[in-house]
Design a protein around this motif. Structure first.
Motif, PDB file in Angstrom:
ATOM      1  N   GLN A   1     -42.560  35.954 -71.216  1.00  0.00           N
ATOM      2  CA  GLN A   1     -41.371  35.170 -71.583  1.00  0.00           C
ATOM      3  C   GLN A   1     -40.105  35.805 -71.029  1.00  0.00           C
ATOM      4  OE1 GLN A   1     -40.804  34.079 -75.774  1.00  0.00           O
ATOM      5  NE2 GLN A   1     -43.005  34.327 -76.065  1.00  0.00           N
ATOM      6  N   LEU A   2     -40.034  37.137 -71.120  1.00  0.00           N
ATOM      7  CA  LEU A   2     -38.823  37.850 -70.717  1.00  0.00           C
ATOM      8  C   LEU A   2     -38.833  38.254 -69.244  1.00  0.00           C
ATOM      9  CD1 LEU A   2     -38.388  40.143 -73.869  1.00  0.00           C
ATOM     10  CD2 LEU A   2     -37.225  37.976 -73.360  1.00  0.00           C
ATOM     11  N   GLY A   3     -39.971  38.123 -68.585  1.00  0.00           N
ATOM     12  CA  GLY A   3     -40.077  38.538 -67.191  1.00  0.00           C
ATOM     13  C   GLY A   3     -39.902  40.041 -67.023  1.00  0.00           C
ATOM     14  N   ASP A   4     -40.420  40.791 -67.980  1.00  0.00           N
ATOM     15  CA  ASP A   4     -40.268  42.248 -67.995  1.00  0.00           C
ATOM     16  C   ASP A   4     -41.650  42.853 -68.265  1.00  0.00           C
ATOM     17  OD1 ASP A   4     -39.627  44.923 -68.488  1.00  0.00           O
ATOM     18  OD2 ASP A   4     -37.964  44.463 -69.824  1.00  0.00           O
ATOM     19  N   LYS A   5     -42.088  43.793 -67.433  1.00  0.00           N
ATOM     20  CA  LYS A   5     -43.429  44.387 -67.562  1.00  0.00           C
ATOM     21  C   LYS A   5     -43.651  45.054 -68.925  1.00  0.00           C
ATOM     22  CE  LYS A   5     -46.511  47.706 -65.222  1.00  0.00           C
ATOM     23  NZ  LYS A   5     -47.285  47.954 -66.374  1.00  0.00           N
ATOM     24  N   ASP A   6     -42.624  45.710 -69.469  1.00  0.00           N
ATOM     25  CA  ASP A   6     -42.745  46.391 -70.763  1.00  0.00           C
ATOM     26  C   ASP A   6     -41.388  46.340 -71.478  1.00  0.00           C
ATOM     27  OD1 ASP A   6     -43.440  47.934 -72.948  1.00  0.00           O
ATOM     28  OD2 ASP A   6     -44.007  49.698 -71.793  1.00  0.00           O
ATOM     29  N   PRO A   7     -41.084  45.193 -72.110  1.00  0.00           N
ATOM     30  CA  PRO A   7     -39.780  45.045 -72.760  1.00  0.00           C
ATOM     31  C   PRO A   7     -39.567  46.072 -73.876  1.00  0.00           C
ATOM     32  CG  PRO A   7     -40.986  42.956 -72.721  1.00  0.00           C
ATOM     33  CD  PRO A   7     -41.926  44.024 -72.272  1.00  0.00           C
ATOM     34  N   ASP A   8     -38.346  46.585 -73.983  1.00  0.00           N
ATOM     35  CA  ASP A   8     -38.020  47.550 -75.032  1.00  0.00           C
ATOM     36  C   ASP A   8     -38.240  46.981 -76.427  1.00  0.00           C
ATOM     37  OD1 ASP A   8     -37.310  49.452 -73.158  1.00  0.00           O
ATOM     38  OD2 ASP A   8     -35.160  49.034 -73.293  1.00  0.00           O
ATOM     39  N   SER A   9     -38.035  45.687 -76.587  1.00  0.00           N
ATOM     40  CA  SER A   9     -38.149  45.075 -77.918  1.00  0.00           C
ATOM     41  C   SER A   9     -39.587  44.983 -78.412  1.00  0.00           C
ATOM     42  CB  SER A   9     -37.518  43.678 -77.922  1.00  0.00           C
ATOM     43  OG  SER A   9     -38.179  42.821 -77.009  1.00  0.00           O
ATOM     44  N   VAL A  10     -40.565  45.146 -77.532  1.00  0.00           N
ATOM     45  CA  VAL A  10     -41.971  45.130 -77.946  1.00  0.00           C
ATOM     46  C   VAL A  10     -42.284  46.463 -78.621  1.00  0.00           C
ATOM     47  CG1 VAL A  10     -44.372  45.117 -77.157  1.00  0.00           C
ATOM     48  CG2 VAL A  10     -42.737  43.506 -76.186  1.00  0.00           C
TER      49      VAL A  10
ATOM     50  N   LEU B   1     -50.239  57.648 -67.396  1.00  0.00           N
ATOM     51  CA  LEU B   1     -51.072  56.841 -66.488  1.00  0.00           C
ATOM     52  C   LEU B   1     -51.453  55.490 -67.093  1.00  0.00           C
ATOM     53  CD1 LEU B   1     -53.508  59.595 -65.176  1.00  0.00           C
ATOM     54  CD2 LEU B   1     -51.552  58.599 -63.980  1.00  0.00           C
ATOM     55  N   PHE B   2     -51.609  55.450 -68.420  1.00  0.00           N
ATOM     56  CA  PHE B   2     -52.037  54.214 -69.073  1.00  0.00           C
ATOM     57  C   PHE B   2     -50.961  53.133 -69.023  1.00  0.00           C
ATOM     58  CE2 PHE B   2     -54.764  57.411 -71.193  1.00  0.00           C
ATOM     59  CZ  PHE B   2     -55.982  56.909 -70.762  1.00  0.00           C
ATOM     60  N   GLU B   3     -49.699  53.534 -68.877  1.00  0.00           N
ATOM     61  CA  GLU B   3     -48.614  52.559 -68.751  1.00  0.00           C
ATOM     62  C   GLU B   3     -48.786  51.684 -67.523  1.00  0.00           C
ATOM     63  OE1 GLU B   3     -44.506  54.210 -70.550  1.00  0.00           O
ATOM     64  OE2 GLU B   3     -45.159  55.207 -68.718  1.00  0.00           O
ATOM     65  N   LYS B   4     -49.500  52.184 -66.529  1.00  0.00           N
ATOM     66  CA  LYS B   4     -49.678  51.457 -65.275  1.00  0.00           C
ATOM     67  C   LYS B   4     -50.737  50.358 -65.371  1.00  0.00           C
ATOM     68  CE  LYS B   4     -48.253  55.285 -62.455  1.00  0.00           C
ATOM     69  NZ  LYS B   4     -47.516  56.159 -62.489  1.00  0.00           N
ATOM     70  N   LEU B   5     -51.506  50.359 -66.474  1.00  0.00           N
ATOM     71  CA  LEU B   5     -52.503  49.307 -66.661  1.00  0.00           C
ATOM     72  C   LEU B   5     -51.788  47.969 -66.829  1.00  0.00           C
ATOM     73  CD1 LEU B   5     -54.934  51.195 -69.044  1.00  0.00           C
ATOM     74  CD2 LEU B   5     -55.305  50.634 -66.642  1.00  0.00           C
ATOM     75  N   PRO B   6     -52.434  46.872 -66.470  1.00  0.00           N
ATOM     76  CA  PRO B   6     -51.743  45.582 -66.474  1.00  0.00           C
ATOM     77  C   PRO B   6     -51.510  44.980 -67.858  1.00  0.00           C
ATOM     78  CG  PRO B   6     -54.033  45.309 -65.818  1.00  0.00           C
ATOM     79  CD  PRO B   6     -53.788  46.783 -65.944  1.00  0.00           C
TER      80      PRO B   6
ATOM     81  N   GLY C   1     -50.422  43.224 -71.446  1.00  0.00           N
ATOM     82  CA  GLY C   1     -50.369  43.685 -72.825  1.00  0.00           C
ATOM     83  C   GLY C   1     -51.296  44.853 -73.091  1.00  0.00           C
ATOM     84  N   PHE C   2     -52.390  44.927 -72.343  1.00  0.00           N
ATOM     85  CA  PHE C   2     -53.317  46.048 -72.493  1.00  0.00           C
ATOM     86  C   PHE C   2     -52.617  47.355 -72.124  1.00  0.00           C
ATOM     87  CE2 PHE C   2     -56.836  48.768 -70.982  1.00  0.00           C
ATOM     88  CZ  PHE C   2     -57.613  48.770 -72.130  1.00  0.00           C
ATOM     89  N   GLY C   3     -51.919  47.365 -70.999  1.00  0.00           N
ATOM     90  CA  GLY C   3     -51.194  48.562 -70.566  1.00  0.00           C
ATOM     91  C   GLY C   3     -50.070  48.932 -71.513  1.00  0.00           C
ATOM     92  N   ILE C   4     -49.379  47.921 -72.039  1.00  0.00           N
ATOM     93  CA  ILE C   4     -48.289  48.167 -72.990  1.00  0.00           C
ATOM     94  C   ILE C   4     -48.843  48.859 -74.240  1.00  0.00           C
ATOM     95  CG2 ILE C   4     -46.661  47.024 -74.564  1.00  0.00           C
ATOM     96  CD1 ILE C   4     -46.280  44.871 -72.353  1.00  0.00           C
ATOM     97  N   THR C   5     -50.030  48.441 -74.655  1.00  0.00           N
ATOM     98  CA  THR C   5     -50.610  48.918 -75.920  1.00  0.00           C
ATOM     99  C   THR C   5     -51.333  50.250 -75.798  1.00  0.00           C
ATOM    100  OG1 THR C   5     -50.865  46.616 -76.628  1.00  0.00           O
ATOM    101  CG2 THR C   5     -52.181  48.269 -77.792  1.00  0.00           C
ATOM    102  N   VAL C   6     -52.118  50.442 -74.760  1.00  0.00           N
ATOM    103  CA  VAL C   6     -53.038  51.581 -74.690  1.00  0.00           C
ATOM    104  C   VAL C   6     -52.324  52.930 -74.635  1.00  0.00           C
ATOM    105  CG1 VAL C   6     -54.867  52.651 -73.302  1.00  0.00           C
ATOM    106  CG2 VAL C   6     -54.939  50.235 -73.795  1.00  0.00           C
ATOM    107  N   ASP C   7     -51.197  53.033 -73.951  1.00  0.00           N
ATOM    108  CA  ASP C   7     -50.528  54.333 -73.897  1.00  0.00           C
ATOM    109  C   ASP C   7     -50.094  54.781 -75.295  1.00  0.00           C
ATOM    110  OD1 ASP C   7     -48.376  52.333 -73.712  1.00  0.00           O
ATOM    111  OD2 ASP C   7     -47.046  54.032 -73.353  1.00  0.00           O
TER     112      ASP C   7
END
Length: 150
Positions: A65-74, A116-121, A123-129
């Motif tokens: 929605q925000l067009g951001d790979k890892d929004p701060d608000s998440v 390194l986990f941040e680089k995963l694609p 929502g999975f990457g956002i969550t796993v790190d």
């Protein structure tokens, strides 16, 4: 559905508070954990599994929605990380506060291999790190608790 996923991804909108959204999300998690974390490890694992799924889906949705790979608000990822930090730990106020402090330090520093986990694609990457930051926090918290009682 977009508003629902935003509500979940932002940790009940705690991630929209000014400055330090990850800390606000972690504080929200600490409050929830203190008042509602079950004693049963089976229930704890079930909650972590549900939060993981919600985090992956909702953070992916808000990211798109925000067009951001890892929004701060998440900050739902901080919530699942805090849950893992408290997995199997007796829910006392000192333990929850210690988990909060340790988790925030590890989440900000991102020691190897967490970064390194941040680089995963998606929502999975956002969550796993944050899940791994929670695991590191749980180990450190157990060492603190063990040293305290020995």
């Amino acid at each position: 559905m977009k508003k629902f996923w935003e509500f979940i991804a932002t940790g009940f909108y705690s991630g929209k508070l000014p400055k330090m959204p990850g800390t606000w999300g972690s504080i929200t998690a600490a409050i929830l954990l203190y008042f509602f974390w079950p004693e049963s490890i089976v229930y704890q694992l079930a909650i972590i599994a549900v939060t993981f799924v919600l985090s992956t889906i909702s953070s992916q949705s808000l990211s798109e929605q925000l067009g951001d790979k890892d929004p701060d608000s998440v900050v739902i990822d901080e919530i699942v990380g805090m849950e893992i930090a408290m997995l199997g730990i007796k829910t006392t106020l000192p333990a929850v506060v210690a988990a909060l402090v340790i988790f925030r330090i590890i989440d900000i520093m991102k020691p190897p291999p967490i970064k390194l986990f941040e680089k995963l694609p998606g929502g999975f990457g956002i969550t796993v790190d944050d899940m791994f930051a929670g695991l590191y926090s749980n180990i450190l918290l157990r060492l603190l608790v063990w040293r305290h009682y020995v």
